[in-house]
Design a protein around this motif. Structure first.
Motif, short mmCIF file in Angstrom:
data_model
loop_
_atom_site.label_atom_id
_atom_site.label_comp_id
_atom_site.label_asym_id
_atom_site.label_seq_id
_atom_site.Cartn_x
_atom_site.Cartn_y
_atom_site.Cartn_z
N TYR A 1 0.78 -1.22 0.08
CA TYR A 1 -0.08 0.04 0.02
C TYR A 1 0.84 1.28 -0.08
CZ TYR A 1 -3.37 3.50 1.92
OH TYR A 1 -4.21 4.45 2.25
N GLU A 2 1.98 1.29 0.95
CA GLU A 2 2.77 2.51 0.98
C GLU A 2 3.56 2.64 -0.19
OE1 GLU A 2 2.21 0.72 3.64
OE2 GLU A 2 1.48 1.93 4.99
N ARG A 3 4.05 1.51 -0.85
CA ARG A 3 4.84 1.44 -1.99
C ARG A 3 4.22 2.06 -3.16
NH1 ARG A 3 8.29 -3.46 -3.85
NH2 ARG A 3 9.22 -1.86 -5.25
N LEU A 4 3.02 1.58 -3.25
CA LEU A 4 1.90 1.96 -4.37
C LEU A 4 1.82 3.62 -4.34
CD1 LEU A 4 -0.25 -1.00 -4.79
CD2 LEU A 4 1.21 -0.10 -6.65
N GLY B 1 -10.85 2.35 -7.12
CA GLY B 1 -12.14 2.39 -6.94
C GLY B 1 -12.56 1.34 -6.05
N GLY B 2 -14.04 1.70 -5.63
CA GLY B 2 -14.94 0.52 -5.03
C GLY B 2 -15.47 -0.13 -5.68
N LEU C 1 -9.46 -0.45 -0.53
CA LEU C 1 -8.31 -0.93 0.25
C LEU C 1 -8.18 -2.36 -0.07
CD1 LEU C 1 -8.61 1.59 3.30
CD2 LEU C 1 -6.36 1.28 1.99
N ALA C 2 -9.43 -2.99 0.38
CA ALA C 2 -9.40 -4.34 0.32
C ALA C 2 -8.92 -5.04 -1.16
CB ALA C 2 -10.75 -5.13 0.49
N ARG C 3 -9.41 -4.40 -2.25
CA ARG C 3 -8.94 -4.50 -3.55
C ARG C 3 -7.53 -4.37 -3.66
NH1 ARG C 3 -12.81 -1.77 -8.13
NH2 ARG C 3 -14.17 -3.70 -8.45
N LEU C 4 -6.79 -3.63 -3.01
CA LEU C 4 -5.46 -3.62 -3.01
C LEU C 4 -4.78 -4.52 -2.42
CD1 LEU C 4 -4.56 0.27 -2.25
CD2 LEU C 4 -4.02 -1.04 -4.34
N ARG C 5 -5.21 -5.20 -1.37
CA ARG C 5 -4.78 -6.22 -0.76
C ARG C 5 -5.20 -7.54 -1.66
NH1 ARG C 5 -6.81 -8.02 3.36
NH2 ARG C 5 -8.82 -6.74 3.43
N LEU C 6 -6.01 -7.45 -2.59
CA LEU C 6 -6.33 -8.51 -3.31
C LEU C 6 -7.09 -9.52 -2.66
CD1 LEU C 6 -3.10 -9.18 -5.61
CD2 LEU C 6 -5.31 -8.05 -6.18
#
Length: 724
Positions: free
Chosen positions: A336-339, A363-364, A619-624
């Protein structure tokens, strides 16, 4: 081209199609022979001949194809039609009316020549136009060393040649059937006549040309037989050159592109494309031919359409990350921080703003409970003093997003953002032409200088930001266009700079109906601070000297990799589990209570709760992940709290206060309000997280003040009791 040259070039084309292969490990893969087999079995319609392959075998032939492409389309079509019977090993399964029509006529010719099948085949080729019998399309792809040109570089010397141009699609027409072969039936003798059509206009045949009608002088009338005629898909595109290709003081040029057959519907308005095609003059007939004189309009007959990246001259990659790349990422911590760090690394600071922009790109998730639509797109407004890199952040998001539009406040009108009524030059009908918000459908629309927009133009955005549609009722056209777009706006405060002596409402001066539609409203202040100014000046001078961001502890990721990772994230549709419902509702109630007591707070409504859910699912999408967890909710609340804190003049003062001390003050405030000397840990933690602090900071505060004997925590660690 003489007869001998025609036969020679036909043989060279035939040899290329049958003999060309590529090494695939140990085996030889005959690329075009396999495609010919698919065409013979009606499993493929379009065959694209790569001039790189032709150049590898026969350089002279490749140059001839590029210089006289229209002629070589005909030659390759003749060669493929001759070769198809050799590659046909079974009867095609998917037949349409035209297939049965052609088969019936070939069967009739075989009955007329029962002894010699070759004569029947030859007779059929002479009698029926080749356009009617061919069920395939031949297209060329230019050599890779030929880079796409600007539209203004395509001049008269390119007529008839294969050219590659790059531009943005501004308008497309509907896909319509275009007649390529007209079939007629005589009412007297019953004979069939065929008329190949090569231009947009034609004069239908009226008298029967058969031998029987001519000998009897009966003058039979011809009637068009629609089922026996051949139609192809036809679509017109209008492309405009990129702004970086326009010389100083000029306006962008446009070009009409005609896409036929399988090339139709490959592009939509707003796409950046590279078109390979044949540059041709427009044929006019009748009175127009008389009046046009020596001048002629031109168009591009498309052969290959590729979607391109906006910022770089390469093909747009919409593919997601592979399993190997995802497994390598799982080892890397703090993705998350790197992106977020990789978004505009040349711009100093703004860590939380970059995190919010990353969530806007991801996006949500859209929800449609019982027909009601709840948008998943995130809208963000950046309001700040001049010179805080708002426009730079917008332009970076515009470049990294696969589909986006960039516009400014004063340069945009209401119809320019939504849709305008135009008269189609081809059909002369009133048609809708989409504006920036419609062109950025399923993408991002960046609007700079948002505060400079006129009020009646700004109201056009209200419907788009919540309902995600543009409703039109103009010139007899009543419709609703999709505008599923995330709005990223940048604006200056009402007085040019943020005035801390006035309230947030007086500084922003945007209507509450519009502000509530923004999930995050961020005020960026430019406050003098010696240490911060020194680091900023060092960062800017380093970027100017080296044209690259300074080295840091986090290595920024490549822009292409970020785009592919975002595409991978968008494939996920996480849900919110039921066990987090109470936590989310209590956090929202706390935010409403805070807004009621704070004069500097902006309008808070139920849309704030939806904003928390949208940010959490992003945020959940970012964590896949397939499910939202508590950390996602906490981070979403923290971002909203930080954006609200930016409205307050006291936010900078709180930077000098350690987080554990601020948490202590919060817990002490709860105890003082209740009049007790103790408080439940769950209540204290809920209030703390709602203020934007993390669980780790809360646990650290409990431990620190317990060691100082300020309070005691029971053995089950459920209650805090003050000693002092």
């Amino acid at each position: 081209m003489s007869t001998s040259q025609y036969a020679e070039h036909k043989d060279r084309c035939k040899q290329f199609l049958t003999d060309f292969y590529i090494e695939d490990g140990i085996e030889k893969k005959f690329v075009y022979a396999e495609q010919l087999a698919n065409i013979a079995h009606r499993e493929q319609v379009d065959i694209t001949i790569d001039l790189d392959d032709v150049n590898e075998v026969d350089t002279e032939l490749a140059e001839h194809v590029a210089g006289n492409s229209r002629r070589y389309v005909q030659i390759f079509s003749d060669v493929i039609y001759d070769l198809l019977p050799d590659y046909k090993s079974k009867e095609p399964t998917n037949k349409d009316a035209l297939d049965i029509f052609i088969e019936h006529r070939l069967l009739m010719e075989q009955r007329n020549h029962p002894d010699n099948a070759a004569d029947a085949f030859r007779e059929a080729r002479n009698k029926y136009p080749p356009e009617l019998l061919r069920r395939f399309e031949v297209h060329f792809k230019h050599m890779s060393r030929v880079k796409p040109s600007s539209l203004r570089l395509i001049k008269a010397d390119s007529i008839g040649k294969l050219v590659a141009v790059r531009g943005i699609v501004t308008r497309i027409t509907e896909v319509k059937p275009m007649m390529s072969v007209a079939t007629y039936t005589c009412d007297q003798c019953g004979a069939e006549s065929y008329q190949p059509i090569a231009s947009p206009n034609f004069i239908p045949l009226s008298t029967c040309p058969s031998q029987e009608c001519r000998s009897n002088n009966s003058g039979g009338r011809l009637y068009l037989q629609t089922r026996g005629s051949k139609f192809t898909k036809y679509q017109e595109l209008k492309i405009q050159e990129h702004s970086d290709q326009v010389p100083v003081g000029h306006i962008p040029r446009s070009m009409n592109v005609i896409a036929k057959g399988e090339l139709a519907r490959l592009a939509t308005p707003g796409d950046h494309i590279c078109v390979t095609g044949i540059f041709l003059p427009t044929l006019k007939s009748g009175f127009r031919q008389v009046t046009q004189g020596l001048l002629s309009d031109t168009f591009l007959e498309a052969h290959n359409i590729i979607r391109m990246n906006k910022s770089e001259d390469d093909e747009l990659r919409t593919d997601t990350l592979t399993e190997e790349e995802l497994s390598a990422l799982e080892d890397a911590k703090n993705m998350y921080e790197r992106l977020a760090w990789s978004l505009a690394p040349e711009i100093y600071g703004h860590e939380d703003i970059k995190k919010a922009l990353l969530l806007l790109l991801v996006g949500g998730v859209d929800r449609s409970p019982n027909g009601m639509k709840i948008r998943g797109n995130i809208n963000i407004c950046l309001m700040g003093d001049p010179g805080v890199a708002k426009s730079q952040l917008l332009s970076y998001v515009d470049r990294v997003a696969p589909r986006s539009q960039y516009t400014t406040g004063r340069g945009s009108s209401g119809v320019g953002l939504t849709a305008a009524i135009m008269r189609d030059p081809v059909t002369n009908e009133m048609v809708l032409e989409g504006g920036a918000l419609v062109l950025a459908d399923q993408g991002i629309c960046c609007i700079d200088e948002f505060d400079k927009m006129l009020e009646h133009d700004r109201t056009a955005i209200h419907e788009v930001m919540e309902q995600q549609t543009v409703s039109i009722a103009k010139a007899g056209i009543i419709t609703s266009l999709n505008a599923r777009v995330s709005v990223l706006a940048a604006a200056n405060p009402a007085y040019g700079r943020y005035n801390p002596k006035k309230t947030a409402e007086q500084n922003i001066q945007l209507p509450a109906a519009l502000l509530s539609r923004f999930d995050v409203l961020w005020v960026i202040r430019d406050k003098p601070n010696r240490d911060n100014d020194l680091r900023l000046a060092q960062h800017i001078t380093y970027v100017h000297q080296n044209s690259v961001q300074p080295p840091s502890h986090i290595k920024p990721l490549n822009m292409k990799f970020v785009s592919r990772y975002i595409a991978t994230c968008k494939a996920k549709n996480p849900t919110v589990p039921e066990n987090l419902t109470d936590y989310i509702t209590s956090a929202y109630i706390e935010i409403r209570k805070e807004a009621r007591n704070n004069i500097d707070s902006t309008y808070t409504s139920a849309r704030t709760l939806l904003s928390i859910l949208r940010l959490a699912t992003a945020l959940a999408r970012l964590r896949l992940a397939d499910e939202v967890d508590k950390d996602d909710i906490e981070e979403a609340i923290r971002l909203i709290e930080m954006s609200r804190a930016s409205l307050s003049d006291d936010v900078k003062k709180s930077e000098h206060v350690l987080p554990i001390d601020a948490i202590y003050e919060l817990i002490k405030e709860i105890v003082d309000d209740d009049g007790n000397s103790s408080v439940r840990v769950s209540d204290a933690k809920q209030r703390t997280l709602a203020k934007g602090f993390t669980s780790d900071q809360f646990d650290q505060c409990l431990q620190t003040y317990e060691e100082l004997n300020v309070w005691q925590i029971n053995q089950s660690r459920t209650r805090i009791t003050f000693i002092v």
